[in-house]
Write a protein that holds these residues in place. Sequence first.
Motif, PDB file in Angstrom:
ATOM      1  N   TYR A 214      17.217   6.633  34.313  1.00 31.42           N
ATOM      2  CA  TYR A 214      16.159   6.308  35.274  1.00 31.42           C
ATOM      3  C   TYR A 214      16.456   6.917  36.633  1.00 31.42           C
ATOM      4  O   TYR A 214      15.570   7.489  37.287  1.00 31.42           O
ATOM      5  N   TYR A 215      17.682   6.821  37.067  1.00 26.52           N
ATOM      6  CA  TYR A 215      18.085   7.443  38.332  1.00 26.52           C
ATOM      7  C   TYR A 215      17.926   8.959  38.248  1.00 26.52           C
ATOM      8  O   TYR A 215      17.417   9.596  39.179  1.00 26.52           O
ATOM      9  N   GLU A 216      18.346   9.537  37.128  1.00 30.47           N
ATOM     10  CA  GLU A 216      18.271  10.986  36.972  1.00 30.47           C
ATOM     11  C   GLU A 216      16.829  11.487  36.999  1.00 30.47           C
ATOM     12  O   GLU A 216      16.530  12.510  37.609  1.00 30.47           O
ATOM     13  N   GLU A 217      15.917  10.775  36.322  1.00 28.40           N
ATOM     14  CA  GLU A 217      14.540  11.254  36.286  1.00 28.40           C
ATOM     15  C   GLU A 217      13.899  11.192  37.670  1.00 28.40           C
ATOM     16  O   GLU A 217      13.148  12.103  38.063  1.00 28.40           O
ATOM     17  N   LEU A 218      14.211  10.144  38.451  1.00 21.87           N
ATOM     18  CA  LEU A 218      13.632  10.036  39.786  1.00 21.87           C
ATOM     19  C   LEU A 218      14.235  11.064  40.737  1.00 21.87           C
ATOM     20  O   LEU A 218      13.529  11.630  41.584  1.00 21.87           O
ATOM     21  N   CYS A 219      15.526  11.343  40.598  1.00 22.42           N
ATOM     22  CA  CYS A 219      16.144  12.397  41.407  1.00 22.42           C
ATOM     23  C   CYS A 219      15.524  13.753  41.065  1.00 22.42           C
ATOM     24  O   CYS A 219      15.255  14.567  41.959  1.00 22.42           O
ATOM     25  N   TYR A 220      15.317  13.992  39.786  1.00 21.60           N
ATOM     26  CA  TYR A 220      14.713  15.263  39.355  1.00 21.60           C
ATOM     27  C   TYR A 220      13.314  15.413  39.939  1.00 21.60           C
ATOM     28  O   TYR A 220      12.953  16.469  40.487  1.00 21.60           O
ATOM     29  N   PHE A 221      12.508  14.364  39.831  1.00 20.82           N
ATOM     30  CA  PHE A 221      11.161  14.393  40.403  1.00 20.82           C
ATOM     31  C   PHE A 221      11.212  14.649  41.908  1.00 20.82           C
ATOM     32  O   PHE A 221      10.484  15.498  42.428  1.00 20.82           O
ATOM     33  N   LYS A 222      12.057  13.927  42.607  1.00 19.48           N
ATOM     34  CA  LYS A 222      12.179  14.086  44.063  1.00 19.48           C
ATOM     35  C   LYS A 222      12.558  15.519  44.432  1.00 19.48           C
ATOM     36  O   LYS A 222      11.943  16.124  45.317  1.00 19.48           O
ATOM     37  N   ASP A 223      13.540  16.055  43.738  1.00 17.15           N
ATOM     38  CA  ASP A 223      14.008  17.400  44.055  1.00 17.15           C
ATOM     39  C   ASP A 223      12.927  18.447  43.785  1.00 17.15           C
ATOM     40  O   ASP A 223      12.760  19.401  44.558  1.00 17.15           O
ATOM     41  N   CYS A 224      12.199  18.290  42.690  1.00 20.26           N
ATOM     42  CA  CYS A 224      11.108  19.224  42.387  1.00 20.26           C
ATOM     43  C   CYS A 224      10.021  19.152  43.454  1.00 20.26           C
ATOM     44  O   CYS A 224       9.524  20.185  43.931  1.00 20.26           O
ATOM     45  N   ALA A 225       9.639  17.930  43.830  1.00 22.78           N
ATOM     46  CA  ALA A 225       8.580  17.747  44.826  1.00 22.78           C
ATOM     47  C   ALA A 225       8.972  18.377  46.160  1.00 22.78           C
ATOM     48  O   ALA A 225       8.174  19.081  46.790  1.00 22.78           O
ATOM     49  N   LEU A 226      10.203  18.157  46.590  1.00 24.02           N
ATOM     50  CA  LEU A 226      10.641  18.674  47.885  1.00 24.02           C
ATOM     51  C   LEU A 226      10.797  20.188  47.872  1.00 24.02           C
ATOM     52  O   LEU A 226      10.632  20.846  48.897  1.00 24.02           O
ATOM     53  N   ALA A 227      11.096  20.740  46.695  1.00 25.78           N
ATOM     54  CA  ALA A 227      11.252  22.196  46.575  1.00 25.78           C
ATOM     55  C   ALA A 227       9.941  22.890  46.266  1.00 25.78           C
ATOM     56  O   ALA A 227       9.893  24.128  46.203  1.00 25.78           O
ATOM     57  N   GLY A 228       8.874  22.109  46.080  1.00 24.46           N
ATOM     58  CA  GLY A 228       7.583  22.704  45.747  1.00 24.46           C
ATOM     59  C   GLY A 228       7.546  23.307  44.356  1.00 24.46           C
ATOM     60  O   GLY A 228       6.795  24.253  44.090  1.00 24.46           O
ATOM     61  N   LYS A 229       8.348  22.752  43.443  1.00 18.58           N
ATOM     62  CA  LYS A 229       8.424  23.267  42.079  1.00 18.58           C
ATOM     63  C   LYS A 229       7.721  22.332  41.104  1.00 18.58           C
ATOM     64  O   LYS A 229       7.652  21.127  41.328  1.00 18.58           O
ATOM     65  N   ALA A 230       7.242  22.901  40.014  1.00 17.02           N
ATOM     66  CA  ALA A 230       6.658  22.084  38.951  1.00 17.02           C
ATOM     67  C   ALA A 230       7.764  21.341  38.211  1.00 17.02           C
ATOM     68  O   ALA A 230       8.904  21.810  38.140  1.00 17.02           O
ATOM     69  N   THR A 231       7.430  20.189  37.679  1.00 21.19           N
ATOM     70  CA  THR A 231       8.402  19.393  36.914  1.00 21.19           C
ATOM     71  C   THR A 231       8.434  19.920  35.475  1.00 21.19           C
ATOM     72  O   THR A 231       7.983  19.267  34.538  1.00 21.19           O
ATOM     73  N   ASP A 232       9.029  21.113  35.321  1.00 18.47           N
ATOM     74  CA  ASP A 232       8.972  21.818  34.043  1.00 18.47           C
ATOM     75  C   ASP A 232       9.758  21.144  32.929  1.00 18.47           C
ATOM     76  O   ASP A 232       9.551  21.451  31.760  1.00 18.47           O
ATOM     77  N   PHE A 233      10.670  20.236  33.272  1.00 16.48           N
ATOM     78  CA  PHE A 233      11.412  19.544  32.232  1.00 16.48           C
ATOM     79  C   PHE A 233      10.544  18.491  31.536  1.00 16.48           C
ATOM     80  O   PHE A 233      10.858  18.067  30.420  1.00 16.48           O
ATOM     81  N   VAL A 234       9.453  18.077  32.192  1.00 14.84           N
ATOM     82  CA  VAL A 234       8.478  17.155  31.585  1.00 14.84           C
ATOM     83  C   VAL A 234       7.103  17.792  31.789  1.00 14.84           C
ATOM     84  O   VAL A 234       6.291  17.310  32.578  1.00 14.84           O
ATOM     85  N   PRO A 235       6.821  18.882  31.071  1.00 15.27           N
ATOM     86  CA  PRO A 235       5.617  19.673  31.360  1.00 15.27           C
ATOM     87  C   PRO A 235       4.323  19.005  30.906  1.00 15.27           C
ATOM     88  O   PRO A 235       4.298  18.243  29.931  1.00 15.27           O
TER      89      PRO A 235
END
Length: 322
Positions: free
Chosen positions: A287-308
């Motif tokens: 749960y922590y990992e998925e939220l960190c991944y989402f946060k990092d993608c959003a801040l970098a302006g990247k698509a969440t390609d691991f959950v496309p």
Amino acid sequence: MKRVLMVGVGGMGSHHLECWRKMPDVEIAGICDVYPGRAQEKAQNGEAVFTDMDTALDTLKDLDFVDIAVPSYLHRELSCKSLSRGIHTVCEKPLALSQEDGKAIFDTAREHGACFMTAQVVRFMRPYAALREMLQNKKYGEVLRAEFRRLSGTPVWSWENWMLDEKKSGGVPFDLSIHDVDFIVSVFGLPDSVRKHRATCSEDGYTDAYTVTMQYGPAQITAEAGWYNCAVPFKADFRVVCEKAVIVYDGEMTVYPRGHQSVPVKVDLAVPQTEVKGINLTSDDGYYEELCYFKDCALAGKATDFVPEEEVLAVLKLAQQD
């Protein structure tokens, strides 16, 4: 500091809230829950509390993220509220109770330039991440057969019993089975064919037993899920038969190499803090990992390609009853 609004702090939302609090670059701007007093129970250090999401969005300024963990039938409505304001949003699974509703959420995110992700947490859990790596690098050859199981007692604890209302939760196909079906699709892609079997019993309670059988060439993969009307403990496990080994997870992960004289190998699922694995897994908490991944993608302006998007929508279609 980045600011997040947590919407829904029941069982799952409360865990999300604690995950956000562990992040050193995030602060809780507000907590929203329709259940009277629940947001106040969870709030710390003067965090703003609300019982209405519209009021929260109107009141809180400079929000970076909204995390939605409410009953499934509300996912489309509430996700689109924050996305339509251009706020990056993560929403608990299932994304929606139909492929049509799921697509509408992604369309809203695109229209308003916001990052969006469905919280399909199993993709981020260590046993499944380890299995994914083994299967993708074909360490033990091709998969011949695989079984995934996810079983629990009937969730009689849900708010206003919404989980037992098929129109609100989608039952086992959307609430429970979707975890393993999503993981299977993420690793193997769309199946060549699908068979489903579901049996329910509402006498003196409710039981919902559901199995999806997915064919990938000669390999047959099943996902069994069930809510049982008894005190059975929650259990999630898998068994994958490959050409050169059998991989088993039943609380711990073991590889049984080919040959009767071979020695079983225990898989260490711990991830050292300095180690990077695939999607940058740095803890044992999916749960922590998925939220960190989402946060990092959003801040970098990247698509969440691991959950496309295409996989999320395909899984929703598979969950819909024919």
